[in-house]
Structures are given as C-alpha cells and as structure tokens.
Design a protein around this motif. Structure first.
Motif, PDB file in Angstrom:
ATOM      1  N   VAL A 156       0.636  -1.460  -0.260  1.00 24.05           N
ATOM      2  CA  VAL A 156      -0.127   0.053  -0.135  1.00 24.05           C
ATOM      3  C   VAL A 156       0.653   1.291   0.396  1.00 24.05           C
ATOM      4  O   VAL A 156       0.835   2.343  -0.580  1.00 24.05           O
ATOM      5  CB  VAL A 156      -1.477   0.340   1.220  1.00 24.05           C
ATOM      6  CG1 VAL A 156      -2.212  -0.654   1.423  1.00 24.05           C
ATOM      7  CG2 VAL A 156      -0.395   0.154   3.018  1.00 24.05           C
ATOM      8  N   ASN A 159       1.683   1.308  -3.578  1.00 27.61           N
ATOM      9  CA  ASN A 159       0.989   1.607  -4.410  1.00 27.61           C
ATOM     10  C   ASN A 159      -0.411   3.086  -4.009  1.00 27.61           C
ATOM     11  O   ASN A 159      -1.207   2.793  -3.959  1.00 27.61           O
ATOM     12  CB  ASN A 159       0.141   0.469  -5.045  1.00 27.61           C
ATOM     13  CG  ASN A 159       0.946  -0.220  -5.847  1.00 27.61           C
ATOM     14  OD1 ASN A 159       1.585  -0.908  -6.890  1.00 27.61           O
ATOM     15  ND2 ASN A 159       1.157  -1.686  -5.137  1.00 27.61           N
ATOM     16  N   THR A 160      -0.473   4.093  -3.823  1.00 31.95           N
ATOM     17  CA  THR A 160      -0.472   4.876  -3.185  1.00 31.95           C
ATOM     18  C   THR A 160      -1.547   5.596  -4.434  1.00 31.95           C
ATOM     19  O   THR A 160      -3.601   6.026  -3.808  1.00 31.95           O
ATOM     20  CB  THR A 160       0.181   6.814  -3.535  1.00 31.95           C
ATOM     21  OG1 THR A 160       0.906   6.642  -4.628  1.00 31.95           O
ATOM     22  CG2 THR A 160       1.522   5.991  -2.281  1.00 31.95           C
ATOM     23  N   TRP A 161      -1.785   4.945  -5.537  1.00 32.72           N
ATOM     24  CA  TRP A 161      -3.163   5.743  -6.211  1.00 32.72           C
ATOM     25  C   TRP A 161      -4.628   4.248  -5.985  1.00 32.72           C
ATOM     26  O   TRP A 161      -5.614   5.100  -6.207  1.00 32.72           O
ATOM     27  CB  TRP A 161      -2.955   4.971  -8.241  1.00 32.72           C
ATOM     28  CG  TRP A 161      -2.101   3.339  -8.159  1.00 32.72           C
ATOM     29  CD1 TRP A 161      -0.835   3.076  -7.618  1.00 32.72           C
ATOM     30  CD2 TRP A 161      -3.216   2.716  -8.174  1.00 32.72           C
ATOM     31  NE1 TRP A 161      -1.461   1.797  -7.892  1.00 32.72           N
ATOM     32  CE2 TRP A 161      -2.554   0.838  -7.809  1.00 32.72           C
ATOM     33  CE3 TRP A 161      -5.072   2.104  -8.482  1.00 32.72           C
ATOM     34  CZ2 TRP A 161      -3.452  -0.009  -8.517  1.00 32.72           C
ATOM     35  CZ3 TRP A 161      -5.572   1.376  -8.746  1.00 32.72           C
ATOM     36  CH2 TRP A 161      -4.697   0.132  -8.611  1.00 32.72           C
ATOM     37  N   THR A 162      -3.785   3.834  -5.168  1.00 31.92           N
ATOM     38  CA  THR A 162      -5.968   2.810  -4.313  1.00 31.92           C
ATOM     39  C   THR A 162      -5.805   3.523  -4.050  1.00 31.92           C
ATOM     40  O   THR A 162      -6.950   3.653  -3.318  1.00 31.92           O
ATOM     41  CB  THR A 162      -4.470   1.257  -3.856  1.00 31.92           C
ATOM     42  OG1 THR A 162      -4.002   1.836  -3.205  1.00 31.92           O
ATOM     43  CG2 THR A 162      -3.828   0.348  -4.990  1.00 31.92           C
ATOM     44  N   TYR A 163      -5.363   4.740  -3.099  1.00 28.38           N
ATOM     45  CA  TYR A 163      -6.230   5.609  -1.527  1.00 28.38           C
ATOM     46  C   TYR A 163      -6.644   6.689  -3.169  1.00 28.38           C
ATOM     47  O   TYR A 163      -7.901   6.221  -2.094  1.00 28.38           O
ATOM     48  CB  TYR A 163      -5.699   6.278  -1.009  1.00 28.38           C
ATOM     49  CG  TYR A 163      -5.191   7.100  -0.342  1.00 28.38           C
ATOM     50  CD1 TYR A 163      -5.844   7.063   1.142  1.00 28.38           C
ATOM     51  CD2 TYR A 163      -6.064   8.430  -0.433  1.00 28.38           C
ATOM     52  CE1 TYR A 163      -6.415   7.760   2.148  1.00 28.38           C
ATOM     53  CE2 TYR A 163      -6.693   9.449   0.164  1.00 28.38           C
ATOM     54  CZ  TYR A 163      -6.445   8.682   1.298  1.00 28.38           C
ATOM     55  OH  TYR A 163      -7.640   9.646   2.479  1.00 28.38           O
ATOM     56  N   VAL A 165      -8.520   5.391  -5.674  1.00 28.62           N
ATOM     57  CA  VAL A 165     -10.210   4.840  -6.096  1.00 28.62           C
ATOM     58  C   VAL A 165     -10.443   4.670  -4.827  1.00 28.62           C
ATOM     59  O   VAL A 165     -11.931   4.598  -5.407  1.00 28.62           O
ATOM     60  CB  VAL A 165      -9.236   3.668  -6.405  1.00 28.62           C
ATOM     61  CG1 VAL A 165     -10.247   2.399  -7.224  1.00 28.62           C
ATOM     62  CG2 VAL A 165      -8.097   3.804  -7.826  1.00 28.62           C
ATOM     63  N   SER A 166     -10.501   4.258  -2.968  1.00 22.91           N
ATOM     64  CA  SER A 166     -11.629   4.323  -2.475  1.00 22.91           C
ATOM     65  C   SER A 166     -11.541   4.869  -2.138  1.00 22.91           C
ATOM     66  O   SER A 166     -13.112   5.265  -1.250  1.00 22.91           O
ATOM     67  CB  SER A 166      -9.767   3.272  -1.586  1.00 22.91           C
ATOM     68  OG  SER A 166      -9.112   4.485  -1.161  1.00 22.91           O
ATOM     69  N   SER A 200     -14.708   0.844   1.453  1.00 19.68           N
ATOM     70  CA  SER A 200     -13.644   1.852   1.054  1.00 19.68           C
ATOM     71  C   SER A 200     -12.727   2.625   2.540  1.00 19.68           C
ATOM     72  O   SER A 200     -11.130   3.149   1.978  1.00 19.68           O
ATOM     73  CB  SER A 200     -14.337   2.700  -0.144  1.00 19.68           C
ATOM     74  OG  SER A 200     -15.340   3.274   0.750  1.00 19.68           O
ATOM     75  N   TYR A 203      -9.991   0.349   3.750  1.00 20.52           N
ATOM     76  CA  TYR A 203      -8.570   0.538   3.286  1.00 20.52           C
ATOM     77  C   TYR A 203      -8.331   2.099   3.526  1.00 20.52           C
ATOM     78  O   TYR A 203      -7.023   1.776   2.925  1.00 20.52           O
ATOM     79  CB  TYR A 203      -9.209   0.388   1.607  1.00 20.52           C
ATOM     80  CG  TYR A 203      -7.882   0.308   0.313  1.00 20.52           C
ATOM     81  CD1 TYR A 203      -7.108  -0.787   0.852  1.00 20.52           C
ATOM     82  CD2 TYR A 203      -7.060   1.103   0.410  1.00 20.52           C
ATOM     83  CE1 TYR A 203      -6.572  -1.040   0.123  1.00 20.52           C
ATOM     84  CE2 TYR A 203      -6.169   0.997  -0.653  1.00 20.52           C
ATOM     85  CZ  TYR A 203      -6.077  -0.044  -0.838  1.00 20.52           C
ATOM     86  OH  TYR A 203      -4.938  -0.515  -1.449  1.00 20.52           O
TER      87      TYR A 203
END
Length: 335
Positions: A156, A159-163, A165-166, A200, A203
C-alpha cells in the motif's frame, strides 16, 4: 241463569263487516276493522285510522309503522305536519371515534405512535449500535492487517493510487446514502451501499495507519476507544441538549476545513498538531450530537427508518476522531 246468559250474549250483535269492540266510556264507537282502511276518520281512541285495524293513540309525535311499511303523513287521515316535541327529530348521539394512539384533541400520544414509541426507539438504538459495531470491527481489522503484516504495508505504501480509488468509491457511496432516501431506506440496498462505504473507508484508514509506527497506531486506537465510549455514555445520560448546537458545529467545521487548507500551505509541525487537536475536539462534539439524535427526546431526532444514516454518522465521527488522534501522536513523536 241460562236466560240471563243468553240475554247478555245477545246484547251486542255486530253488523256484518264490522269488527269493532264497544267504545270506551264517553267516546263514540268507530269501526276500525279491515273494511275501513280507506275511510279517513278516527278510531276508538281518538287517533287516525291505520291499515290493518291497529288502533293508534292520539298525541304520537309521528305516525307509527304499519303492516305495509312505515307510516306516511297524509295517508289514511294521518297529519301532514307531525307535531314536534322534546326529543323529536334528534339523532342518537355517539361518542367520537379517534384512531389508536390519538387523544381527544387529535394529537398522537407518546405511547402508541411512531417515533415516540419507546419500544421502537430502543430497537432502533440497538440496531444502530449493532451495525456500528460491525463497521468498526471491519475497519480495525483492516488497520491491524495493514499495520502488522509487512507485505501488505509495503504494497500500500508503493501503490498510493489505490488510496485515490478507494476515496472515489467512498465519496460516491456517501452521496448515494445521504442524498437518495429511497436507497438508504430500502433493504437490502441500504446495507449494500453501507458495506461498500465501510470497505472503502477501511482501506483508506488502514493505508494511513501503515505510514505510522505500530506503537503509535495501538496508542491511537486505545485513546479513541476511551474517548468515544465516554462521550457516548455521557450523551445518553445527560439532560443537556446537544442537538440544538448542530448549526454552530457546522460553522466550526467550515472553519476547520479552511484551517486545514492553511496547514497544507504552511508546513509547520506545531500548526499541524493544533489542527489535529481542534479536529479531534470538533468531531467529539459531533459524536455527542449524533448520539443524542438516536434518543428521540431532544430538539432534533432521527426516524427509526434511518438506522443506516445514523450508523453512518457515528461511524464517520469515530473514524475522524481516530485519524486526528493518530495525527497528533504521530506528529508529536515525529513519525
């Protein structure tokens, strides 16, 4: 003797077609049999003649029913305008009917109706806290995984882009639940939307916690639990009405947002600690207000149908308190 009895028997010999008994003393005899049903006049009692040979005493307020139906004024010598008297023409009085739970002035009582029913309100509070407990268990399970599992922590952090998205999923879920009343009141769509929002948010909280030390996260979780439990118990027991301060707290939230924008521009550790302290204090007040909205005995209250919205309010308050306390401890320890 037999002669006297025969004489008494022959004293009254009715004419053919005449079936009337002897008249009363002082009154003329009028035939009242079937043969006179079309003849106007009076019967032996001084009243109008009626079909069927039934004697009608005079002075009645209205012609009585006959063998052929109800009495009709003007027929068979009956008066056209019946006399009036006490009780004539009055309808029987009946007590007014009020629906269950409604008093004699049209107001609903506190025992049988809707929001003020204590059993419904207690069931509503239990449902809200059950949903809230499930949300918090999911969220802090994410926090524990993101904090204690090194592989997940590294993933995590890279891959900060998942933040982002969530955060987008969280924003859409909040808008759907807050703005669409038909969704948040309809089962099972309300629980589906709340589950998506919880996942979300979990996460995002877990990802933020992964950038702090394990001791800092555990300390923040403990402080948050103590603060929230104390505020909830105090809000349920106190007689003070915090719901009347809802507008003031909203203005304070706008000020806090502007102060947060200033902290982005001015990168100072002390200023960030002050901002985090004000945020934790503000959302603690929001937690007290949202808790009293469940009770139903204050100025503002929530409908028992809004258990999803109530759980969402409490959940976001607790998560914000945790994040601000985590920021205070992290900035103070330099992590």
């Amino acid at each position: 003797s037999e002669t006297e009895m025969a004489t008494e028997k022959t004293e009254y010999t009715p004419v053919q077609g005449e079936h009337s008994p002897p008249s009363l003393p002082g009154q003329p005899a009028f035939p009242i049999g079937f043969d006179n049903m079309n003849m106007p006049g009076q019967n032996m009692y001084g009243g109008p003649a009626v079909p069927g040979g039934l004697p009608v005493p005079s002075g009645l307020p209205f012609p009585p029913p006959t063998a052929f139906g109800p009495g009709v004024p003007g027929a068979f010598g009956m008066p056209v305008h019946p006399p009036s008297g006490p009780g004539y023409g009055e309808k029987p009085s009946c007590p007014p009917y009020f629906p269950p739970g409604q008093d004699n002035v049209g107001n609903y009582s506190d025992f049988d109706f809707g929001l003020d029913n204590k059993s419904i309100r207690r069931a509503f509070i239990r449902k809200v806290f059950l949903v809230l407990t499930a949300q918090l268990m999911v969220t802090f399970a994410f926090v524990a995984v993101f904090t204690f599992v090194d592989q997940v922590k590294v993933f995590v952090q890279v891959n900060t882009w998942t933040y982002l998205v969530s955060y987008g999923i969280f924003f859409v879920s909040v808008c759907v639940i807050s703005c669409c009343g038909s969704v948040r009141r309809r089962h099972p769509w309300n629980l589906i939307a709340l589950s998506v929002l919880t996942l979300s948010m979990s996460y995002m909280v877990g990802m933020i916690a992964s950038f702090h030390d394990t001791d800092t996260v555990v300390m923040a979780v403990g402080i948050t639990a103590v603060v929230c439990f104390t505020v909830v118990i105090f809000s349920l027991q106190t007689k003070c009405d915090f719901t009347s301060c809802h507008g003031v707290l909203f203005v304070c939230l706008i000020v806090l947002i502007l102060f947060g924008l200033l902290c982005i521009i001015i990168r100072d550790r002390i200023l960030h600690i002050v901002y985090a302290g004000l945020g934790a204090l503000l959302f603690t007040c929001f937690l007290a207000v949202d808790t009293q909205l469940l009770l139903g005995n204050k100025e503002l209250s929530l409908s028992p149908e809004e258990y999803v919205f109530a759980a969402l309010n409490l959940y976001t308050d607790i998560i914000n308190i945790f994040l601000y306390i985590l920021a205070i401890i992290g900035r103070a320890r330099g992590s």
